[in-house]
Design a protein around this motif. Structure first.
Motif, PDB file in Angstrom:
ATOM      1  N   UNK A  30      29.707  14.345  43.477  1.00  0.00           N
ATOM      2  CA  UNK A  30      31.059  13.478  43.055  1.00  0.00           C
ATOM      3  C   UNK A  30      31.060  13.070  41.856  1.00  0.00           C
ATOM      4  N   UNK A  31      29.989  12.489  41.190  1.00  0.00           N
ATOM      5  CA  UNK A  31      29.933  11.899  39.887  1.00  0.00           C
ATOM      6  C   UNK A  31      30.152  13.252  38.833  1.00  0.00           C
ATOM      7  N   UNK A  32      29.577  14.189  39.216  1.00  0.00           N
ATOM      8  CA  UNK A  32      29.667  15.479  37.985  1.00  0.00           C
ATOM      9  C   UNK A  32      31.302  16.013  38.153  1.00  0.00           C
ATOM     10  N   UNK A  33      32.012  15.623  39.070  1.00  0.00           N
ATOM     11  CA  UNK A  33      33.253  16.052  39.170  1.00  0.00           C
ATOM     12  C   UNK A  33      34.039  15.267  37.956  1.00  0.00           C
TER      13      UNK A  33
ATOM     14  N   UNK B 235      18.628  11.807  32.587  1.00  0.00           N
ATOM     15  CA  UNK B 235      19.807  10.954  32.673  1.00  0.00           C
ATOM     16  C   UNK B 235      20.603  10.659  33.927  1.00  0.00           C
ATOM     17  N   UNK B 236      20.909  11.786  34.432  1.00  0.00           N
ATOM     18  CA  UNK B 236      22.176  11.961  35.447  1.00  0.00           C
ATOM     19  C   UNK B 236      21.355  11.159  36.585  1.00  0.00           C
ATOM     20  N   UNK B 237      20.202  11.544  36.802  1.00  0.00           N
ATOM     21  CA  UNK B 237      19.318  10.827  38.084  1.00  0.00           C
ATOM     22  C   UNK B 237      19.607   9.508  37.932  1.00  0.00           C
ATOM     23  N   UNK B 238      19.264   8.838  36.674  1.00  0.00           N
ATOM     24  CA  UNK B 238      19.398   7.575  36.483  1.00  0.00           C
ATOM     25  C   UNK B 238      20.756   7.008  36.699  1.00  0.00           C
ATOM     26  N   UNK B 239      21.794   7.675  36.419  1.00  0.00           N
ATOM     27  CA  UNK B 239      23.178   7.163  36.591  1.00  0.00           C
ATOM     28  C   UNK B 239      23.592   7.023  38.025  1.00  0.00           C
TER      29      UNK B 239
ATOM     30  N   UNK C  80      25.174   3.264  42.291  1.00  0.00           N
ATOM     31  CA  UNK C  80      24.836   2.470  43.695  1.00  0.00           C
ATOM     32  C   UNK C  80      25.015   1.041  43.149  1.00  0.00           C
ATOM     33  N   UNK C  81      24.331   0.739  41.915  1.00  0.00           N
ATOM     34  CA  UNK C  81      24.283  -0.760  41.701  1.00  0.00           C
ATOM     35  C   UNK C  81      25.870  -1.260  41.267  1.00  0.00           C
ATOM     36  N   UNK C  82      26.531  -0.308  40.519  1.00  0.00           N
ATOM     37  CA  UNK C  82      27.948  -0.581  40.267  1.00  0.00           C
ATOM     38  C   UNK C  82      28.800  -0.489  41.246  1.00  0.00           C
ATOM     39  N   UNK C  83      28.916   0.281  42.222  1.00  0.00           N
ATOM     40  CA  UNK C  83      29.601   0.323  43.237  1.00  0.00           C
ATOM     41  C   UNK C  83      30.802   0.882  43.224  1.00  0.00           C
ATOM     42  N   UNK C  84      31.345   1.325  41.954  1.00  0.00           N
ATOM     43  CA  UNK C  84      32.592   2.081  41.519  1.00  0.00           C
ATOM     44  C   UNK C  84      32.602   2.769  40.274  1.00  0.00           C
ATOM     45  N   UNK C  85      33.331   3.679  40.072  1.00  0.00           N
ATOM     46  CA  UNK C  85      33.324   4.487  38.730  1.00  0.00           C
ATOM     47  C   UNK C  85      33.824   3.533  37.576  1.00  0.00           C
ATOM     48  N   UNK C  86      34.840   2.654  37.693  1.00  0.00           N
ATOM     49  CA  UNK C  86      35.369   1.840  36.877  1.00  0.00           C
ATOM     50  C   UNK C  86      34.173   0.939  36.284  1.00  0.00           C
ATOM     51  N   UNK C  87      33.459   0.248  37.265  1.00  0.00           N
ATOM     52  CA  UNK C  87      32.232  -0.397  36.851  1.00  0.00           C
ATOM     53  C   UNK C  87      31.125   0.193  36.499  1.00  0.00           C
ATOM     54  N   UNK C  88      30.923   1.559  36.779  1.00  0.00           N
ATOM     55  CA  UNK C  88      29.901   2.280  36.200  1.00  0.00           C
ATOM     56  C   UNK C  88      30.348   2.515  34.777  1.00  0.00           C
ATOM     57  N   UNK C  89      31.448   2.706  34.597  1.00  0.00           N
ATOM     58  CA  UNK C  89      31.741   3.070  32.835  1.00  0.00           C
ATOM     59  C   UNK C  89      31.564   1.834  32.030  1.00  0.00           C
TER      60      UNK C  89
END
Length: 286
Positions: free
Chosen positions: A30-33, A110-114, A119-128
């Motif tokens: 899903x993240x790779x999309x 890097x992708x493993x850490x992301x 999971x810590x961020x909970x959403x894509x906007x917060x991850x960004x």
């Protein structure tokens, strides 16, 4: 653009490995999309650019000789130049794939850490937002091992435990997919009166790759991945599979150079056959 597309398509192998390592395969894909959107955008821009190259070749031939277009020596020179241009595009696919192979170990780390950071961020906007923070980004990448160490750890440490037919099929699939659209475009230049028919026949070539992928490549890769997730297979087998898939992907783009012209002439013959049938049996179209 071709290099970027193939670089990203190569990195998808690292996503499978990251998903198995973290046991979050669905999240990884899903993240790779998000990253694959770059390749999709490049594809949208690349297609008309490639078509314009073929159209320019045909138009140059039309204005450069009073003879029948295909029989014109001037047009034959234009076809030779077009062939060289397309082979350069295929070479850029090989270069992009090779860069993707070199980047795979670091990208996997890097992708493993992301994935964990997501999971810590909970959403894509917060991850960004997290990744845009130098402090949080440094925390994500802290204790990153040296590149050579990561590269060595990605190499298979034991004899091949991956089916040879699976690897051979992946080489052929990549070779066909790399040249499918390009061969169809060149076939359109070989048959300018029916170039639209020829261009749309790229599915004829890609269909073979799709069948091979659906019957051999995808099921085998999924089975090895699922077995590793269930613990019935060593995770090193997934790492080994990724290594060999990267290798066969490079070989596949090289194979595309050999498949390019035969595929183009095959598409040309099929386009001529379809055009002939439509001419003699116009009711068949309706």
């Amino acid at each position: 653009m071709t290099a970027v597309i193939h670089l990203i398509d190569t990195l998808v192998y690292a996503v499978r490995l990251s998903g198995v390592t973290t046991r979050r395969l669905a999240t990884a894909y899903s993240l790779f999309q998000i990253i694959s959107l770059v390749a999709s955008t490049a594809n949208l821009i690349q297609a008309p650019l490639l078509s314009s190259v073929v159209e320019r070749t045909i138009n140059t031939g039309l204005h450069g000789s009073p003879m029948a277009l295909v029989e014109s020596p001037f047009y034959q020179q234009q076809l030779q130049q077009l062939c060289k241009d397309i082979r350069l595009v295929i070479f850029s696919a090989t270069a992009g794939t090779f860069l993707g192979v070199l980047a795979t170990p670091a990208f996997n780390y890097i992708f493993t850490r992301v994935i964990f950071l997501f999971e810590e961020a909970g959403s894509i906007p917060r991850l960004i937002i997290f990744l845009s923070s130098p402090r949080l980004l440094a925390r994500t990448l802290r204790k990153r091992p040296g590149y050579l160490k990561v590269l060595r750890s990605s190499l298979p440490e034991r004899p091949r435990n991956i089916p040879l037919a699976f690897l051979a099929a992946n080489t052929l699939v990549i070779g066909i997919w790399t040249t499918g659209v390009l061969s169809a475009l060149y076939a359109g230049a070989l048959l300018p009166d029916y170039r639209s028919t020829a261009s749309l026949l790229s599915g004829l070539v890609n269909g073979v790759a799709t069948i091979l992928s659906a019957m051999i490549v995808d099921p085998t890769a999924a089975m090895i991945t699922d077995q590793a997730l269930r613990g019935t297979r060593d995770q090193q087998d997934v790492r080994q599979m990724v290594y060999y898939l990267c290798l066969t992907r490079v070989l596949g783009t090289i194979l595309a150079q050999a498949l390019f012209l035969p595929s183009a002439y095959l598409i040309k013959e099929v386009a001529q056959f379809i055009a002939g049938q439509a001419h003699y049996h116009p009711a068949a179209i309706t």
